[in-house]
Enzyme design. Sequence first.
Site, mmCIF file in Angstrom:
data_model
loop_
_atom_site.group_PDB
_atom_site.id
_atom_site.type_symbol
_atom_site.label_atom_id
_atom_site.label_comp_id
_atom_site.label_asym_id
_atom_site.label_seq_id
_atom_site.Cartn_x
_atom_site.Cartn_y
_atom_site.Cartn_z
ATOM 1 N N ASN A 118 0.872 -1.357 0.107
ATOM 2 C CA ASN A 118 0.034 -0.223 0.190
ATOM 3 C C ASN A 118 0.828 1.082 0.161
ATOM 4 O O ASN A 118 1.445 1.463 1.231
ATOM 5 C CB ASN A 118 -0.971 0.122 1.338
ATOM 6 C CG ASN A 118 -1.852 1.129 1.279
ATOM 7 O OD1 ASN A 118 -1.711 2.118 0.618
ATOM 8 N ND2 ASN A 118 -2.675 1.036 2.089
ATOM 9 N N ARG A 172 -2.847 -1.679 -3.373
ATOM 10 C CA ARG A 172 -4.153 -1.182 -3.172
ATOM 11 C C ARG A 172 -4.098 0.107 -4.120
ATOM 12 O O ARG A 172 -2.972 0.927 -4.146
ATOM 13 C CB ARG A 172 -4.088 -0.482 -1.661
ATOM 14 C CG ARG A 172 -5.184 0.539 -1.456
ATOM 15 C CD ARG A 172 -5.079 0.851 -0.078
ATOM 16 N NE ARG A 172 -6.631 1.710 0.105
ATOM 17 C CZ ARG A 172 -6.433 2.835 0.668
ATOM 18 N NH1 ARG A 172 -5.236 3.547 1.129
ATOM 19 N NH2 ARG A 172 -7.406 3.818 0.846
ATOM 20 N N HIS A 217 -13.096 3.723 0.327
ATOM 21 C CA HIS A 217 -12.984 2.555 1.154
ATOM 22 C C HIS A 217 -13.702 1.362 0.697
ATOM 23 O O HIS A 217 -14.096 0.433 1.592
ATOM 24 C CB HIS A 217 -13.887 3.121 2.502
ATOM 25 C CG HIS A 217 -12.974 4.138 3.085
ATOM 26 N ND1 HIS A 217 -13.735 5.179 3.761
ATOM 27 C CD2 HIS A 217 -11.748 4.501 3.356
ATOM 28 C CE1 HIS A 217 -13.189 6.214 4.278
ATOM 29 N NE2 HIS A 217 -11.810 5.654 4.216
ATOM 30 N N GLY A 221 -13.349 6.115 10.543
ATOM 31 C CA GLY A 221 -11.892 6.170 10.934
ATOM 32 C C GLY A 221 -11.559 7.839 10.795
ATOM 33 O O GLY A 221 -12.313 8.653 10.747
ATOM 34 N N ARG A 253 -11.946 16.401 7.444
ATOM 35 C CA ARG A 253 -12.891 16.976 6.420
ATOM 36 C C ARG A 253 -14.175 17.394 6.488
ATOM 37 O O ARG A 253 -14.769 16.789 7.293
ATOM 38 C CB ARG A 253 -12.714 15.627 5.324
ATOM 39 C CG ARG A 253 -11.404 15.396 4.479
ATOM 40 C CD ARG A 253 -11.462 14.224 3.754
ATOM 41 N NE ARG A 253 -10.286 13.089 4.354
ATOM 42 C CZ ARG A 253 -10.030 11.934 3.878
ATOM 43 N NH1 ARG A 253 -11.178 11.267 3.235
ATOM 44 N NH2 ARG A 253 -9.262 11.373 4.338
ATOM 45 N N GLU A 269 -8.413 -4.680 5.268
ATOM 46 C CA GLU A 269 -8.174 -4.351 3.836
ATOM 47 C C GLU A 269 -7.103 -5.375 3.284
ATOM 48 O O GLU A 269 -7.254 -5.797 1.974
ATOM 49 C CB GLU A 269 -7.996 -2.873 3.337
ATOM 50 C CG GLU A 269 -9.307 -1.962 3.926
ATOM 51 C CD GLU A 269 -8.830 -0.586 4.201
ATOM 52 O OE1 GLU A 269 -8.493 -0.451 5.345
ATOM 53 O OE2 GLU A 269 -9.177 0.242 3.065
HETATM 54 P P1 AMP Z 1 -8.424 4.836 11.257
HETATM 55 O O1 AMP Z 1 -8.338 5.859 10.568
HETATM 56 O O2 AMP Z 1 -9.175 3.552 11.036
HETATM 57 O O3 AMP Z 1 -6.877 4.508 11.944
HETATM 58 O O4 AMP Z 1 -9.234 5.356 12.623
HETATM 59 C C1 AMP Z 1 -8.440 6.425 13.153
HETATM 60 C C2 AMP Z 1 -9.561 7.138 14.283
HETATM 61 O O5 AMP Z 1 -10.025 6.187 15.209
HETATM 62 C C3 AMP Z 1 -9.293 8.478 15.070
HETATM 63 O O6 AMP Z 1 -9.988 9.593 15.041
HETATM 64 C C4 AMP Z 1 -9.167 7.826 16.547
HETATM 65 O O7 AMP Z 1 -9.612 8.846 17.572
HETATM 66 C C5 AMP Z 1 -10.336 6.600 16.516
HETATM 67 N N1 AMP Z 1 -9.997 5.801 17.497
HETATM 68 C C6 AMP Z 1 -8.817 5.058 17.559
HETATM 69 N N2 AMP Z 1 -9.051 4.241 18.891
HETATM 70 C C7 AMP Z 1 -10.221 4.737 19.567
HETATM 71 C C8 AMP Z 1 -10.725 4.484 20.744
HETATM 72 N N3 AMP Z 1 -10.376 3.716 21.437
HETATM 73 N N4 AMP Z 1 -11.946 5.459 20.970
HETATM 74 C C9 AMP Z 1 -12.594 6.185 20.163
HETATM 75 N N5 AMP Z 1 -11.772 6.323 18.835
HETATM 76 C C10 AMP Z 1 -10.861 5.783 18.599
#
Ligand code: AMP
Length: 397
Positions: A7, A90, A179, A209, A240, A383
Amino acid sequence: MIILVVNTGSSSLKYQLFDMDKKEVLAKGLCERIAEDGHMDYKAGDKTVFDKDIALPNHGVALQYVIDALTDSEYGVIADMNDINAVGHRVVQGGHLFNKSMVITPEVEEAIDRFSVLAPLHNPPALVGIRACKQVLPNTTQVAVFDTSFHQTMPEESYLYPIPMEYYEKYQIRKYGMHGTSHRYVTERCVELCGKDRSELNIITCHLGNGSSITAVKNGYCYNTSMGMTPLDGLIMGTRTGTLDPSVVSFINEQTGMSASDVISMFNKKSGLLAVSGISGDVRDISKAAAEGNHRAQIAREMLLKSVRHFIGAYAAEMGRVDAIVFTAGIGENDIDLREKVCGSLEFMGVKIDAEKNNTRGKETEITAPGATVRTFVIPTNEELMIAIDTEALAGE
Ligand code: AMP
């Protein structure tokens, strides 16, 4: 079969090596700050073997270091680079051409290049990764797995924008969605967990995320999705905006003299939860500040909840029936309170979750409460595994 999943970002190269027969990740890691000061880590199994600064002048050199690590006599996991049967890449944007993963031929490579105009931040680095792999592993099958392909089943009424048709015909301006590999993975897991044929299931998959999108999966296939031609559309995200009135672009331009592309860059990088909270785009920071009484953090969190409810509600109405809802990605997998509050407001449509089962993070769990007519799941996305599965299937043909 041994599959390397790559990736590539503009200055990074994430990799995982799968043994598909044992369904095992043999090694993984990240090369970052490529063409800057350079950093690489390498894990064999779950054990970090090294994590160090190292000169990475370009992606080709980074990939060579990856191969060197994988084949190292002391800590490598394969004997020779020819043990890698295929490489899966990816690729974010496959335009309207690719509704499935493809072996990378010169024609596919040319199309990925052509679609760079629709994903200028993502397709060019993917191409760099593909070309680096071709150089380092010239005899190995390479496969492109497109983020957009799962969404290619959307009907015209979902993907067309209501603007003069010439913009679609001449410039392919339409909704593509993003996604897709994640939505596809959790859809397939959800279908398995429900024990039904996918054609019998209407599912709403919530990938929440740093970037977030929600997809309506009708009779097992994508029917609508919240991201648009680019990943700026849909839900409020870390930095965003998500959906907003496009007239804001020209209004800011007229008021401040900022160019349209600078406004869009601001919408991508300095907006969303970060802008509303004034604290961070990271939901953990926002939730902590909100709990401590910070008003802007509280509004940001409310906007996130509202945004998730908005798309679930809209897609429930569009599909006419929902059998399951899936939460995935960093927020979806980990934010217990968000799932509780979102699902709590969906009881009118048959969603009901069990507080104890919902008390889980990052683990595949059904959180449905007795009496619910809609099943709710937390399914960690994978993924890389999805890319490896597609790559294995195409390489074996
Ligand atoms: P990703 O892009 O899938 O890696 O997700 C990142 C997001 O997941 C960030 O905004 C983090 O704040 C959120 N995140 C990760 N761990 C936690 C948690 N334990 N509680 C709430 N949000 C989380």
